[in-house]
Design a protein around this motif. Structure first.
Motif, PDB file in Angstrom:
ATOM      1  N   ARG A  97       0.129  -1.570  -0.397  1.00  0.00           N
ATOM      2  CA  ARG A  97      -0.105   0.173  -0.215  1.00  0.00           C
ATOM      3  C   ARG A  97       0.948   1.270   0.082  1.00  0.00           C
ATOM      4  O   ARG A  97       0.738   2.757  -0.699  1.00  0.00           O
ATOM      5  CB  ARG A  97      -0.949  -0.107   1.310  1.00  0.00           C
ATOM      6  CG  ARG A  97      -1.628  -1.430   1.672  1.00  0.00           C
ATOM      7  CD  ARG A  97      -3.002  -0.536   2.156  1.00  0.00           C
ATOM      8  NE  ARG A  97      -3.357   0.253   2.850  1.00  0.00           N
ATOM      9  CZ  ARG A  97      -4.565   0.575   2.290  1.00  0.00           C
ATOM     10  NH1 ARG A  97      -5.338   0.023   1.261  1.00  0.00           N
ATOM     11  NH2 ARG A  97      -5.034   1.674   2.576  1.00  0.00           N
ATOM     12  N   LEU A  98       1.772   1.542   0.424  1.00  0.00           N
ATOM     13  CA  LEU A  98       2.946   2.427   0.963  1.00  0.00           C
ATOM     14  C   LEU A  98       3.891   2.506  -0.474  1.00  0.00           C
ATOM     15  O   LEU A  98       4.204   3.896  -0.962  1.00  0.00           O
ATOM     16  CB  LEU A  98       3.740   2.642   2.105  1.00  0.00           C
ATOM     17  CG  LEU A  98       3.110   1.667   3.149  1.00  0.00           C
ATOM     18  CD1 LEU A  98       3.782   2.196   4.373  1.00  0.00           C
ATOM     19  CD2 LEU A  98       2.200   4.307   3.671  1.00  0.00           C
TER      20      LEU A  98
ATOM     21  N   GLU B  76       6.289   4.898  15.683  1.00  0.00           N
ATOM     22  CA  GLU B  76       7.227   4.636  14.734  1.00  0.00           C
ATOM     23  C   GLU B  76       7.269   3.818  13.868  1.00  0.00           C
ATOM     24  O   GLU B  76       8.391   4.064  13.037  1.00  0.00           O
ATOM     25  CB  GLU B  76       8.454   4.564  16.230  1.00  0.00           C
ATOM     26  CG  GLU B  76       8.888   4.914  17.200  1.00  0.00           C
ATOM     27  CD  GLU B  76       9.857   4.841  17.848  1.00  0.00           C
ATOM     28  OE1 GLU B  76       9.952   2.654  18.084  1.00  0.00           O
ATOM     29  OE2 GLU B  76      10.518   4.943  19.199  1.00  0.00           O
ATOM     30  N   LEU B  77       6.453   2.313  14.427  1.00  0.00           N
ATOM     31  CA  LEU B  77       6.542   1.648  12.456  1.00  0.00           C
ATOM     32  C   LEU B  77       6.001   2.309  11.560  1.00  0.00           C
ATOM     33  O   LEU B  77       6.071   2.317  10.562  1.00  0.00           O
ATOM     34  CB  LEU B  77       5.699   0.603  13.711  1.00  0.00           C
ATOM     35  CG  LEU B  77       6.554  -0.539  14.472  1.00  0.00           C
ATOM     36  CD1 LEU B  77       5.594  -1.465  14.987  1.00  0.00           C
ATOM     37  CD2 LEU B  77       7.423  -1.418  14.105  1.00  0.00           C
TER      38      LEU B  77
ATOM     39  N   LYS C 174       7.393   3.338   8.103  1.00  0.00           N
ATOM     40  CA  LYS C 174       7.442   2.759   6.742  1.00  0.00           C
ATOM     41  C   LYS C 174       7.010   3.474   5.465  1.00  0.00           C
ATOM     42  O   LYS C 174       7.541   3.383   4.859  1.00  0.00           O
ATOM     43  CB  LYS C 174       6.106   1.976   6.810  1.00  0.00           C
ATOM     44  CG  LYS C 174       5.959   0.498   7.154  1.00  0.00           C
ATOM     45  CD  LYS C 174       7.102  -0.952   6.938  1.00  0.00           C
ATOM     46  CE  LYS C 174       7.207  -1.868   7.330  1.00  0.00           C
ATOM     47  NZ  LYS C 174       7.445  -2.953   6.823  1.00  0.00           N
ATOM     48  N   CYS C 175       7.116   4.856   5.855  1.00  0.00           N
ATOM     49  CA  CYS C 175       6.255   5.599   5.289  1.00  0.00           C
ATOM     50  C   CYS C 175       7.657   6.563   5.217  1.00  0.00           C
ATOM     51  O   CYS C 175       7.229   6.586   3.464  1.00  0.00           O
ATOM     52  CB  CYS C 175       5.688   7.361   5.598  1.00  0.00           C
ATOM     53  SG  CYS C 175       3.584   6.709   6.958  1.00  0.00           S
TER      54      CYS C 175
ATOM     55  N   SER D  72       6.696  17.263   2.684  1.00  0.00           N
ATOM     56  CA  SER D  72       6.662  15.964   2.314  1.00  0.00           C
ATOM     57  C   SER D  72       6.643  14.941   3.015  1.00  0.00           C
ATOM     58  O   SER D  72       5.245  14.103   3.261  1.00  0.00           O
ATOM     59  CB  SER D  72       7.398  16.185   1.175  1.00  0.00           C
ATOM     60  OG  SER D  72       8.518  15.487   0.986  1.00  0.00           O
ATOM     61  N   ALA D  73       7.202  14.696   3.741  1.00  0.00           N
ATOM     62  CA  ALA D  73       7.264  13.377   4.559  1.00  0.00           C
ATOM     63  C   ALA D  73       6.326  13.694   6.090  1.00  0.00           C
ATOM     64  O   ALA D  73       6.130  12.402   6.158  1.00  0.00           O
ATOM     65  CB  ALA D  73       8.840  13.649   5.312  1.00  0.00           C
ATOM     66  N   VAL D  74       6.207  14.740   6.408  1.00  0.00           N
ATOM     67  CA  VAL D  74       5.015  14.577   7.895  1.00  0.00           C
ATOM     68  C   VAL D  74       3.579  14.112   7.015  1.00  0.00           C
ATOM     69  O   VAL D  74       2.657  13.967   7.342  1.00  0.00           O
ATOM     70  CB  VAL D  74       4.995  15.987   8.140  1.00  0.00           C
ATOM     71  CG1 VAL D  74       3.265  16.646   8.919  1.00  0.00           C
ATOM     72  CG2 VAL D  74       6.156  16.438   8.991  1.00  0.00           C
TER      73      VAL D  74
END
Length: 437
Positions: free
Chosen positions: A6-7, A323-324, A328-329, A341-343
């Motif tokens: 999915r990611l 944290e998990l 993954k993201c 963009s990370a947030v």
């Protein structure tokens, strides 16, 4: 479909070509019944392929591209500014550093003292009876022989009662926030930890601390929690929790089916507290290996930790689950990613329904048995967390407000800064250095 699939699909859908200076990357091909056309995601218009260059040269497209770049800059400043306010102050950083280094050095000396106290008598007389210890891989087999020991023969002693000390929790991950001065150390013993060993460590520790530093510490032993609390007497009052545990306290699969496990000592410490300490060590090692080196990991973790502590609908997401999700993201970010963009990627993951019941869930990589961390959440809590993942609402400020502040407030901010410099010298804000690992 798994979480990784999915990611990856989310990353492929949101990834863009390399950025240009004319907004060309926002124009994409659209294939339909009428043939090939182009669609501009900035202007929200469609046009024929031969009109692509003409559209890029239009003033409306240039203005839309300029506004988009300013919006991206504002988002980045918003995220970085918020993280700066969440980082520990210089005083807090120094207080944590002092108590951690002092406790680590003192515990090493405690291990030396215990090793000397447990050392067998080696007076060198002819009537000394030696205990021969034969080491087979990771198992110590003690064989007692009734013989006279030669004073010249080396005598191998039993391994140390205290095998080492390791950092755990937020200290090990480098994720302490402003106002947090409580850290966690885990003390590993050779045998199953007992109240007697914990008392010996608690009795020896004050003297060893006094030989290392002049700072004063209060030491409290808590056998019910299998730990010792070391608290600084100066402000800010940093506290270090020293948990005593052993790898022998973790249950192996055969323990549930066979009764051949060695019996516990009479005064063994609570198993749950010892297993929790071991679990913290496993998670700290996993985070360092899998997540710590990812871009913007520290920034994203601090921002979401603050959100989880402030927003009731996100408060059910504990640190380990967070944290998990973050790991993954961030592992699917492209090379052009920014802190904003990370947030946003983490918000997209949560808003996409990763916590909903019809999804594969989030499994714990540090447990032997498959463990879905989402099972402890109710359906209502999962739906509330999904609905709360909207960045413009959670950060308590809208991008329009930031844009107007950036356009109309620059002159006012500049005048205020000049007035402040005339009245007093500008004070440098201490940098919030990273907590030592």
């Amino acid at each position: 479909m798994t979480l990784s699939d999915r990611l990856q699909s989310l990353a492929a859908a949101s990834s863009k070509p390399p950025e240009t200076n004319d907004g060309r990357e926002y124009i994409e091909e659209v294939k339909g019944f009428g043939g090939l056309k182009y669609h501009c995601n900035l202007c929200h218009v469609c046009f024929e392929p031969h009109l692509k260059d003409n559209h890029i040269k239009q003033d409306a497209h240039k203005e839309a591209y300029k506004v988009q770049k300013e919006k991206g800059t504002v988002e980045e400043q918003l995220v970085l500014g918020k993280h700066e306010g969440l980082s520990p102050t210089e005083e807090e950083f120094q207080a944590v550093r002092d108590i951690v280094l002092s406790c680590e050095k003192a515990l090493k000396l405690v291990s030396d003292v215990l090793s000397q106290e447990d050392l067998p008598s080696q007076a060198g007389s002819d009537d000394v009876v030696a205990d021969v210890i034969i080491k087979q891989e990771n198992t110590d087999v003690v064989v007692t022989e009734d013989k006279v020991a030669d004073p010249g023969d080396p005598v191998e002693v039993r391994p140390r009662a205290i095998k080492g000390v390791m950092r755990a929790g937020l200290l090990a991950n480098g994720l302490l926030m402003k106002g947090e001065v409580s850290v966690h150390l885990v003390l590993l013993s050779r045998d199953k930890p007992t109240s007697t060993l914990l008392a010996r460590v608690s009795d020896i520790l004050p003297k060893q601390l006094s030989t290392i530093t002049e700072d004063k510490y209060e030491i409290v032993m808590q056998p019910e929690n299998a730990c010792i609390l070391v608290t600084s007497t100066k402000s800010p009052k940093a506290m270090c929790k020293v948990s005593l545990t052993s790898q022998l306290m973790r249950r192996h699969p055969f323990d549930y089916y066979n009764d051949i496990a060695p019996p516990d000592p009479v005064d063994v410490l609570p198993r749950k507290a010892c297993e929790d300490a071991l679990r913290e060590l496993r998670r700290a090692r996993w985070f360092e290996a899998k997540a710590y080196s990812l871009p913007f990991c520290e920034i994203v973790m601090r921002i979401f930790r603050e959100l989880c502590s402030r927003i009731p609908t996100l408060s059910r997401m504990d640190i380990w689950l967070l944290e998990l999700i973050v790991q993954k993201c961030l592992s699917t970010l492209d090379s052009n990613a920014t802190a904003a963009s990370a947030v946003q990627r983490v918000f997209e993951c949560i808003a996409g329904g990763i916590f909903l019941p019809d999804n594969p869930g989030v499994y714990d990589p540090c447990e032997r048995e498959p463990t879905d961390l989402c099972t402890k959440l109710t359906i209502q809590e999962r739906e509330d967390m999904t609905a709360s993942a909207q960045m413009h609402k959670i950060l308590d400020i809208t991008l329009d407000d930031l844009s107007s502040e950036g356009k109309s407030g620059n002159k006012r901010k500049r005048s205020e800064a000049e007035a402040a410099e005339t009245t007093q010298a500008k004070k440098d804000k201490p940098e919030s250095g990273k907590i030592p690992k």
